[in-house]
Design a protein around this motif. Structure first.
Motif, PDB file in Angstrom:
ATOM      1  N   GLY A 251       0.814  -1.202   0.000  1.00 31.55           N
ATOM      2  CA  GLY A 251       0.000   0.000   0.000  1.00 31.55           C
ATOM      3  C   GLY A 251       0.846   1.250   0.000  1.00 31.55           C
ATOM      4  O   GLY A 251       2.052   1.209   0.259  1.00 31.55           O
ATOM      5  N   PRO A 252       0.258   2.409  -0.289  1.00 31.61           N
ATOM      6  CA  PRO A 252       1.008   3.665  -0.277  1.00 31.61           C
ATOM      7  C   PRO A 252       1.424   4.057   1.133  1.00 31.61           C
ATOM      8  O   PRO A 252       0.892   3.535   2.123  1.00 31.61           O
ATOM      9  N   VAL A 253       2.348   5.002   1.224  1.00 33.85           N
ATOM     10  CA  VAL A 253       2.847   5.426   2.527  1.00 33.85           C
ATOM     11  C   VAL A 253       1.730   6.004   3.382  1.00 33.85           C
ATOM     12  O   VAL A 253       1.707   5.810   4.605  1.00 33.85           O
ATOM     13  N   ALA A 254       0.771   6.699   2.770  1.00 33.06           N
ATOM     14  CA  ALA A 254      -0.321   7.300   3.529  1.00 33.06           C
ATOM     15  C   ALA A 254      -1.226   6.248   4.166  1.00 33.06           C
ATOM     16  O   ALA A 254      -1.954   6.547   5.121  1.00 33.06           O
ATOM     17  N   ALA A 255      -1.174   5.014   3.655  1.00 29.93           N
ATOM     18  CA  ALA A 255      -1.971   3.909   4.206  1.00 29.93           C
ATOM     19  C   ALA A 255      -1.105   2.927   4.983  1.00 29.93           C
ATOM     20  O   ALA A 255      -1.498   1.782   5.202  1.00 29.93           O
ATOM     21  N   ASP A 256       0.095   3.371   5.412  1.00 30.23           N
ATOM     22  CA  ASP A 256       1.001   2.529   6.196  1.00 30.23           C
ATOM     23  C   ASP A 256       1.374   1.255   5.452  1.00 30.23           C
ATOM     24  O   ASP A 256       1.418   0.157   6.028  1.00 30.23           O
ATOM     25  N   GLY A 257       1.681   1.408   4.164  1.00 32.40           N
ATOM     26  CA  GLY A 257       2.027   0.244   3.355  1.00 32.40           C
ATOM     27  C   GLY A 257       3.249  -0.503   3.848  1.00 32.40           C
ATOM     28  O   GLY A 257       3.306  -1.735   3.757  1.00 32.40           O
ATOM     29  N   LEU A 258       4.233   0.209   4.385  1.00 34.77           N
ATOM     30  CA  LEU A 258       5.422  -0.469   4.906  1.00 34.77           C
ATOM     31  C   LEU A 258       5.067  -1.358   6.083  1.00 34.77           C
ATOM     32  O   LEU A 258       5.543  -2.488   6.181  1.00 34.77           O
ATOM     33  N   ALA A 259       4.237  -0.856   6.988  1.00 28.87           N
ATOM     34  CA  ALA A 259       3.820  -1.656   8.143  1.00 28.87           C
ATOM     35  C   ALA A 259       3.127  -2.931   7.682  1.00 28.87           C
ATOM     36  O   ALA A 259       3.371  -4.017   8.231  1.00 28.87           O
ATOM     37  N   SER A 260       2.286  -2.831   6.674  1.00 32.85           N
ATOM     38  CA  SER A 260       1.598  -4.012   6.151  1.00 32.85           C
ATOM     39  C   SER A 260       2.591  -5.047   5.637  1.00 32.85           C
ATOM     40  O   SER A 260       2.457  -6.246   5.913  1.00 32.85           O
TER      41      SER A 260
END
Length: 267
Positions: A251-260
């Motif tokens: 996901g994009p950074v605004a949707a916490d893609g890294l955490a996912s």
């Protein structure tokens, strides 16, 4: 790409702006911080790998509470001890020929040469969020008087696509350069230096197998890093060329893609 469901990488390389940190808020979310903390607690080596200078990277290490290991700054040209917060090594190049060519191709551009640990010499003021640390006004001659690890050209009042068009297919002498997809920027570092090459050197020194590597990023300067990793993850907002270099897109950074992406590996 690694496909084992039980696989957990031992070396985790993370870009900052657009990956760890949301450029819109200039913050790292609580969810991303918690995910990184879980990775560290699992015993993996987290390496912040960024185009930022050392001065711009230290606050990120503080925010993530990273107190051991290595950080790679200036697209791999500067290596920092994350525990001591000290510079370990610096690779440099002669900026004169590069600056002359960029000034010819990007008329009106402003320039910044990194002075490691001290700030930047600049031909005109950059916005505070663009360059981290003190800015000292300098002439073009002063800017090229000593070798530097990183040179930035900002083609003010132009679009990133214009920079891409103007520099398409060219080679700049004695350096590696990348373009920004958010700003009309060119970032120049020594020839052969990329996040990927710096990480490969570190991986070898640490004795970590190549199949135990992970990287996440969103910019052109992340492409070699994503290709280097056994699992390269592009952020959802990344341009097509970056997504194509990755094994998967989160996901994009605004949707916490890294955490996912991290939480799937370190539950």
């Amino acid at each position: 790409m690694v496909t084992d469901a039980a696989w957990k990488p031992r070396l985790i390389a993370l870009d900052v702006d657009g990956t760890l940190l949301d450029p819109a808020t200039q913050e790292i979310s609580a969810m991303v911080r918690a995910a990184v903390r879980r990775v560290v607690e699992a015993g993996a080596q987290v390496v912040v790998s960024t185009g930022r200078s050392m001065l711009g990277t230290l606050p990120i290490l503080d925010d993530l509470e990273l107190i051991s290991g290595i950080a790679l700054c200036s697209n791999g040209a500067v290596r920092v001890d994350a525990a001591a917060r000290e510079v370990l090594s610096v690779e440099t190049f002669e900026p004169g020929p590069v600056l002359a060519e960029l000034a010819r191709r990007l008329p009106g551009a402003i320039f910044a040469a990194e002075d490691v640990g001290a700030g930047s010499l600049v031909t005109s003021r950059f916005h505070e969020h663009e360059l981290h640390g003190p800015q000292q006004l300098a002439s073009l001659d002063e800017l090229v008087s000593v070798p530097v690890p990183r040179l930035i050209a900002n083609w003010v009042d132009h679009e990133p696509a214009e920079v891409v068009e103007e520099l398409a297919g060219i080679r700049l002498p004695g350096c590696t350069f990348t373009l920004d997809h958010y700003e009309p920027w060119v970032t120049v570092v020594p020839e052969g230096v990329t996040k990927g090459s710096a990480l490969e050197k570190l991986r070898t020194e640490l004795g970590i197998a190549s199949e135990d590597t992970f990287a996440a990023g969103d910019g052109d300067n992340d492409i070699e890093m994503l290709r280097w990793a056994a699992r390269g993850v592009a952020m959802g907002q990344a341009p097509a060329a970056v997504r194509a270099a990755a094994h998967e897109v989160t996901g994009p950074v605004a949707a916490d893609g890294l955490a996912s992406a991290l939480n799937r590996l370190f539950r």
